[in-house]
Design an enzyme around this catalytic site. Sequence first.
Site, mmCIF file in Angstrom:
data_model
loop_
_atom_site.group_PDB
_atom_site.id
_atom_site.type_symbol
_atom_site.label_atom_id
_atom_site.label_comp_id
_atom_site.label_asym_id
_atom_site.label_seq_id
_atom_site.Cartn_x
_atom_site.Cartn_y
_atom_site.Cartn_z
ATOM 1 N N GLY A 1 22.012 17.077 -9.912
ATOM 2 C CA GLY A 1 21.689 16.576 -8.585
ATOM 3 C C GLY A 1 20.303 16.984 -8.149
ATOM 4 N N PRO A 2 19.820 16.408 -7.056
ATOM 5 C CA PRO A 2 18.487 16.757 -6.550
ATOM 6 C C PRO A 2 18.416 18.223 -6.131
ATOM 7 C CG PRO A 2 19.340 14.747 -5.520
ATOM 8 C CD PRO A 2 20.480 15.362 -6.249
ATOM 9 N N GLY B 1 23.077 22.111 -3.412
ATOM 10 C CA GLY B 1 24.173 23.070 -3.429
ATOM 11 C C GLY B 1 24.802 23.294 -4.786
ATOM 12 N N GLU C 1 -0.814 2.450 14.158
ATOM 13 C CA GLU C 1 0.591 2.831 14.325
ATOM 14 C C GLU C 1 1.340 1.803 15.176
ATOM 15 O OE1 GLU C 1 1.810 5.072 12.582
ATOM 16 O OE2 GLU C 1 -0.052 5.961 11.862
ATOM 17 N N ASP D 1 0.185 3.588 2.793
ATOM 18 C CA ASP D 1 0.959 2.348 2.955
ATOM 19 C C ASP D 1 0.793 1.433 1.746
ATOM 20 O OD1 ASP D 1 1.601 3.295 5.468
ATOM 21 O OD2 ASP D 1 -0.101 2.296 6.407
#
Length: 648
Positions: A234-235, A239, A458, A532
């Site tokens: 997992g990333p 946990g 923005e 972007d």
Amino acid sequence: MAGKNLRGKRPVKLSFGVSWLYVILFIGIGWMFFNQGWANPQKEEWADVTKQWLDGDIKEVTFVRNEYEGMVTIKPDRLEKYVSAFGGNVPKKSPHFVFLVSGHFNAEEMFGELNAQLPEGEQVKVVIENHESLWGMLQWLVFPALLLFMWFFMFRGMNRNLGGGAPGGPGGIFSVGKSTGKLAEKDSMKVTFKDVAGLYGAKEEVMEIVDFLKNPSKYTALGGKIPKGALLVGPPGTGKTLLAKAVAGEANVPFFSISGSDFVEMFVGVGASRVRDLFRQAKEKAPCIVFIDEIDAVGRARSKNAGFSSNDERENTLNQLLTEMDGFDSNSGVIILAATNRADILDKALLRAGRFDRQIHVELPDLKEREEIFKVHLRGLKLADDFDLEFLAKHTPGFSGADIANVCNEAALTAARHDKGSIDKQDFLDAVDRIIGGLERKSKIITPAEKSSIAHHEAGHATVSWLLPHANPLFKVTIVPRGQALGAAWYLPEERQLVTKEQMVDEMCALIGGRVAEEIVNGQPSTGALNDLERLTKMAYGMVTYYGMSEKVGNLSFYDSTGARGYDLTKPYSEKTAELIDREVKELVESIHDRTMKILTDNRDGFMELAALLSEKEVIFADDLERIFGPRAGAGPDGKPSEEKDNL
């Protein structure tokens, strides 16, 4: 005495440690050098000694018979005659001169003849002696012995760092091949599954392993066998290690924990030796669990970089690990748990059934799991009475358990910084802003022209995302510099499992909205849209080459899920197909640019009003956009602010 404090002073205890030995050694070495360095006798010939003798300058002569060496001490009142021989300084320590003779030199006869030529009372004192051979040998052995003594104590400390034990114990230089795994005995681990919030699927998988260790007859009665190993994938921060600690706390069996990097050292063969020793200890403690954290440090695929100085020591360690996990010897009762966030680079032999029978995916928590994780980390915090936990969980999608713990801690620090008595919702929102966007740079100098350009940039993002139904819902827009960005837009993306082409196109229009807004207002673009354009280009190429969303390229995908193509320097398609892909991507981006231009041009009045409001307030929220443009079309559920950074 009744009024005095009768408590005596604590006696001073002098502890004798290894550091005192170093002090004594350095003092002894210094004494040897300085004791020999006080006297600096000058070498001279026997003829010069004869002249000094007859002139009455010599006070005493010491002759060492077995070394054929004589040492001359000059009378104090005659030292001024020999200042030039000593470099202009009067020597303060005797002897002053030294002379060497041959083996045929008869000391008694020569010294007697010279003293006979001097008047009575002015004769030179003569001392003839032999140096003992044992003392001379000891003088040569003292300094090497001191060096060996220091080497021994220095290596003893290094041995402890390499896995050796304490002095007098089993450690030492020969213990470098011993396993450095930490053993947690029964009932020593306090973490249980109650401390692990969320992770429903992963917990069910590992709880079955725990249940087997507690009730083995339940499975063996039906002929079943428990998996030999389970790999947690997992990333980072989801946990995996915490889940392994919970297994150790629940299983009530010995638990060995070690990191993958602990196996490999600079010495050849040490890694394989440590693997053997680890499994030997595990078999003695069976049934038990062995947890290897960050196994990718030792379990990388072999022969992938054979031509680029491959690490033979790491490959030997991996070969030994493969043999111990599933070889001729049976590891009955030993269950292997491992964790990694890079399963794609692991060796296929390590992942096969019989070694790691299961791959347990520990993914990022969803909305319900985030609420449970927040409850765990909010236990010790003093919260405001109107605190809304559900609101906070909705505004943090995509956050891992480690991120949520960091948010809670930052919120507490923010509240303390403002001298608050409790932590409120705004403190958590400020913590999220700081973690995602970075520290607010209040000292950043921005010209009015730059501020206006940033505001229009923005506002372009915000306007397009608000008017397109499938774009991510906007939460907040700011032109306050944070981190490396001069402005940012926070979105609340829907937690989708599948994304359609229409949804991706709307998101890409929102990405290029800032660049198009600059073209409308300033007549030319700026460098502020770098981030972007980078994201836009990656999404466009992904649509064409990965997801098969191009009619001309067709339903083809050049994505490599195995990662094996990373070592291939050639493309999986021809040059003609590459040209077609480039044309399709360019046409797709141009169509998105034209569509975004039309949206902003048709809503120019609202767009300019929003930019002016943003220049005035510096921070605006979704309520301001709703007041200007009306309700958002196709608004989705709330989620975490997904940051868009503009490297203006």
